[in-house]
Design a protein around this motif. Structure first.
Motif, PDB file in Angstrom:
ATOM      1  N   LEU A 283       0.832  -1.198   0.000  1.00  0.00           N
ATOM      2  CA  LEU A 283       0.000   0.000   0.000  1.00  0.00           C
ATOM      3  C   LEU A 283       0.868   1.250   0.000  1.00  0.00           C
ATOM      4  O   LEU A 283       1.827   1.346   0.769  1.00  0.00           O
ATOM      5  CB  LEU A 283      -0.914   0.014   1.232  1.00  0.00           C
ATOM      6  CG  LEU A 283      -1.793  -1.218   1.419  1.00  0.00           C
ATOM      7  CD1 LEU A 283      -2.601  -1.087   2.704  1.00  0.00           C
ATOM      8  CD2 LEU A 283      -2.706  -1.423   0.226  1.00  0.00           C
ATOM      9  N   LEU A 291      -5.111   5.687   5.147  1.00  0.00           N
ATOM     10  CA  LEU A 291      -5.392   4.268   5.013  1.00  0.00           C
ATOM     11  C   LEU A 291      -6.518   3.903   5.962  1.00  0.00           C
ATOM     12  O   LEU A 291      -6.432   4.141   7.163  1.00  0.00           O
ATOM     13  CB  LEU A 291      -4.137   3.447   5.325  1.00  0.00           C
ATOM     14  CG  LEU A 291      -2.985   3.605   4.326  1.00  0.00           C
ATOM     15  CD1 LEU A 291      -2.085   4.748   4.750  1.00  0.00           C
ATOM     16  CD2 LEU A 291      -2.176   2.334   4.235  1.00  0.00           C
ATOM     17  N   ALA A 299      -8.481  -1.607  -3.108  1.00  0.00           N
ATOM     18  CA  ALA A 299      -7.530  -0.727  -2.432  1.00  0.00           C
ATOM     19  C   ALA A 299      -7.089   0.395  -3.352  1.00  0.00           C
ATOM     20  O   ALA A 299      -6.227   0.229  -4.187  1.00  0.00           O
ATOM     21  CB  ALA A 299      -6.319  -1.514  -1.948  1.00  0.00           C
ATOM     22  N   ARG A 302      -3.434   1.202  -3.429  1.00  0.00           N
ATOM     23  CA  ARG A 302      -2.474   0.467  -4.226  1.00  0.00           C
ATOM     24  C   ARG A 302      -2.347   1.040  -5.635  1.00  0.00           C
ATOM     25  O   ARG A 302      -1.671   0.467  -6.469  1.00  0.00           O
ATOM     26  CB  ARG A 302      -2.892  -1.010  -4.333  1.00  0.00           C
ATOM     27  CG  ARG A 302      -2.929  -1.723  -3.022  1.00  0.00           C
ATOM     28  CD  ARG A 302      -3.173  -3.208  -3.255  1.00  0.00           C
ATOM     29  NE  ARG A 302      -4.263  -3.674  -2.400  1.00  0.00           N
ATOM     30  CZ  ARG A 302      -5.369  -4.180  -2.857  1.00  0.00           C
ATOM     31  NH1 ARG A 302      -5.584  -4.273  -4.147  1.00  0.00           N
ATOM     32  NH2 ARG A 302      -6.304  -4.591  -2.033  1.00  0.00           N
TER      33      ARG A 302
END
Length: 337
Positions: A283, A291, A299, A302
């Motif tokens: 990440l 986050l 995500a 990412r």
């Protein structure tokens, strides 16, 4: 690898709106670092992050420059008066320079820090720590030969509500201050405090600089909960060679960490190696990243997949910052933590 518990990691630019007072899910917002997307926050070498969980707001480290820290906090919409707890990872200036800004807004906030004899955070020692010689005249003896039972030593922030820790301690329900001690040349005997938070998804582990070695810290966290879900912060491999980086990847592998979000002193080459090793579980956690542990495995955090979070200009600036101060020492020694 074990199945991942549901989790959402979303990336936002801090400053797009105020940080929510009580987010529904555990959240980490990066307030200070030397790399990240363009935005209202200023980049500088150092680290600070806001951890929000179960209605509790924990400030982890306070950056390298008080002015930059104050700017970033304001731009991110963080009200320091509402911080419940401050955690200082260790005594290096790039992690604690903004503490005065915090104390101005929130003078009674509890500050958790590593306990060190004669340390900058203040400490105490029993007067028995020194050898006594009653044959000397009183004027040659400490305290005329009648010392107090305990000697109290001052801190660089008089009046601050420090809570020093010499061992891993649960500082709030489900929240631990993890103490590890460096055995690496250049920082030997330095105590470092990391933050572990139990969440529904597993253990959230926030690290400052990982001077004792990231695997050492992860091993201590795993004693609390072997389900380590997310590790975020500085891993201290900024000048490590390829062998040292491969060594830390090998040592971390048995812990089956779900997600990893490196920042600060991790280093460009280590960013790239971790991204290759962890793939979709890597990440991006640069300056301004937020986050969020949530309900979906999608995500946005990412989305920096191909470049490890760096533009060409940022990479040059990061290398220059990496060569400043005491972050150059001892990185090769991490090959076998």
């Amino acid at each position: 690898m074990r199945p991942l518990l549901p989790a959402l990691f979303a990336l936002f630019l801090a400053g797009a709106g105020p940080v929510a007072a009580s987010p529904a899910q555990p959240t980490v917002t990066v307030l200070y670092d030397a790399f990240g997307d363009a935005g209202p926050l200023r980049k500088d070498w150092g680290f600070a992050a806001l951890v929000e969980v179960d209605g509790r707001r924990i400030l982890f480290d306070t950056g390298n420059d008080a002015g930059v820290f104050a700017h970033n906090v304001k731009a991110a919409g963080v009200d320091l008066a509402t911080i419940d707890t401050v955690v200082l990872s260790h005594r290096h200036a790039d992690h604690m320079a903004g503490l005065a800004v915090v104390l101005e807004a929130n003078p009674d906030v509890v500050v958790h820090a590593p306990q060190e004899g004669f340390g900058i955070y203040g400490s105490s020692l029993p007067s028995g720590f020194y050898r006594k010689d009653p044959s000397l005249p009183a004027r040659q003896r400490y305290f005329d030969g009648q010392p107090p039972e305990t000697l109290q030593f001052g801190s660089a922030w008089p009046g601050a509500n420090f809570k020093p820790h010499a061992a891993t301690t649960e500082i709030a329900p489900g929240v631990w201050a993890i103490i590890t001690v460096s055995d690496v040349a250049g920082t030997r005997e330095l105590r470092e405090l990391s933050l572990a938070v139990r969440t529904d998804a597993g253990l959230l582990l926030v690290v400052g600089c990982s001077h004792p070695g990231l695997p050492v810290i992860v091993a201590e966290a795993a004693k609390i909960d072997p389900d380590v879900h997310l590790v975020v912060g500085g891993f201290h491999y900024v000048n490590a060679d390829d062998a040292a980086i491969a060594g830390v990847l090998e040592t971390l592998a048995p812990y089956e960490i779900d997600f990893i979000a490196p920042g600060h002193c991790t280093g460009e080459a280590t960013f790239a190696a971790l991204q290759k090793a962890y793939g979709q579980r890597y990440l991006f956690a640069g300056l301004g990243a937020r986050l969020v542990l949530g309900e979906d495995t999608t995500a946005q955090g990412r989305r920096r997949g191909g470049d490890a979070g760096f533009s060409a200009s940022e990479a040059v600036a990061y290398r220059a910052l990496a060569l400043r101060g005491d972050h150059v020492h001892g990185h090769l020694a991490h090959a076998h933590p």
